[in-house]
Design a protein around this motif. Structure first.
Motif, short mmCIF file in Angstrom:
data_model
loop_
_atom_site.label_atom_id
_atom_site.label_comp_id
_atom_site.label_asym_id
_atom_site.label_seq_id
_atom_site.Cartn_x
_atom_site.Cartn_y
_atom_site.Cartn_z
N ALA A 24 0.83 -1.21 0.00
CA ALA A 24 0.00 0.00 0.00
C ALA A 24 0.86 1.26 0.00
N SER A 25 0.37 2.26 -0.69
CA SER A 25 1.01 3.57 -0.66
C SER A 25 -0.07 4.65 -0.73
N GLY A 26 0.27 5.82 -0.21
CA GLY A 26 -0.67 6.93 -0.26
C GLY A 26 -1.67 6.96 0.88
N ILE A 27 -1.56 6.01 1.81
CA ILE A 27 -2.43 6.00 2.99
C ILE A 27 -1.57 5.79 4.22
N ARG A 28 -2.15 6.16 5.36
CA ARG A 28 -1.49 5.88 6.64
C ARG A 28 -1.84 4.43 6.99
N MET A 34 -7.23 -4.07 6.96
CA MET A 34 -6.88 -4.59 5.65
C MET A 34 -7.57 -5.93 5.44
N ASN A 35 -8.09 -6.11 4.25
CA ASN A 35 -8.87 -7.30 3.94
C ASN A 35 -8.44 -7.91 2.62
N TRP A 36 -8.67 -9.19 2.51
CA TRP A 36 -8.56 -9.89 1.23
C TRP A 36 -9.96 -10.39 0.85
N TYR A 37 -10.36 -10.06 -0.36
CA TYR A 37 -11.58 -10.56 -0.95
C TYR A 37 -11.23 -11.42 -2.16
N TYR A 94 -8.49 -9.83 -4.29
CA TYR A 94 -8.37 -8.38 -4.19
C TYR A 94 -7.99 -7.95 -2.79
N CYS A 95 -7.11 -6.99 -2.72
CA CYS A 95 -6.73 -6.36 -1.47
C CYS A 95 -7.64 -5.15 -1.25
N ASN A 96 -8.02 -4.94 0.01
CA ASN A 96 -8.92 -3.84 0.36
C ASN A 96 -8.41 -3.16 1.62
N ALA A 97 -8.39 -1.84 1.58
CA ALA A 97 -8.05 -1.04 2.76
C ALA A 97 -9.33 -0.36 3.22
N ASP A 98 -9.61 -0.47 4.50
CA ASP A 98 -10.91 -0.02 4.99
C ASP A 98 -10.76 0.79 6.28
N TYR A 104 -10.52 1.45 -0.24
CA TYR A 104 -9.66 1.41 -1.42
C TYR A 104 -9.46 -0.05 -1.84
N TRP A 105 -9.29 -0.23 -3.16
CA TRP A 105 -9.15 -1.57 -3.72
C TRP A 105 -7.92 -1.66 -4.60
N GLY A 106 -7.31 -2.83 -4.61
CA GLY A 106 -6.27 -3.12 -5.57
C GLY A 106 -6.86 -3.63 -6.86
N GLN A 107 -5.98 -3.95 -7.81
CA GLN A 107 -6.44 -4.36 -9.14
C GLN A 107 -6.72 -5.85 -9.21
N GLY A 108 -6.28 -6.59 -8.23
CA GLY A 108 -6.53 -8.03 -8.17
C GLY A 108 -5.39 -8.86 -8.73
#
Length: 115
Positions: A24-28, A34-37, A94-98, A104-108
């Motif tokens: 991850a970048s651009g977030i604290r 953090m989640n995986w879907y 997919y990675c998810n920041a919550d 926020y989501w990654g591209q998978g």
């Protein structure tokens, strides 16, 4: 700009293992859960595993005892260790920041379990 970049997917035989990473970048990072879907063809996206900012974890019943989520706040990275993989684990992961009000989501990354 927030970026979540997954890596580590691929083709593996049933019973095998893979380790997914999400940088991850651009977030604290440390204050986000953090989640995986995952999403299989023709199916809804489902939560696989999650880890809170405090380190508490949860797993979907379908992966309990096989998948482990962890995080390294120094590296701004969350991991998903997947063992004893089954064909039904085949999906895009997919990675998810919550955090409350922010998602926020990654591209998978594709995981295929097949002999």
């Amino acid at each position: 700009q927030v970026q979540l970049v997954e890596s580590g997917g691929g083709l593996v035989q049933p019973g095998g293992s893979l380790r997914l990473s999400c940088a991850a970048s651009g977030i604290r990072f440390s204050i986000y859960s953090m989640n995986w879907y995952r999403q299989a063809p023709g199916k809804q996206r489902e939560l696989v595993a999650g880890i809170t900012s405090g380190g508490s974890t949860k797993n979907a019943d379908s992966v309990k005892g096989r998948f482990t989520i962890s995080r390294d706040n120094a590296k701004n990275t969350v991991y998903l260790q997947m063992n004893s993989l089954k064909p039904e684990d085949t999906a895009v992961y997919y990675c998810n920041a919550d955090r409350v009000g922010w998602h926020y989501w990654g591209q998978g990354t594709q995981v295929t379990v097949s002999s």
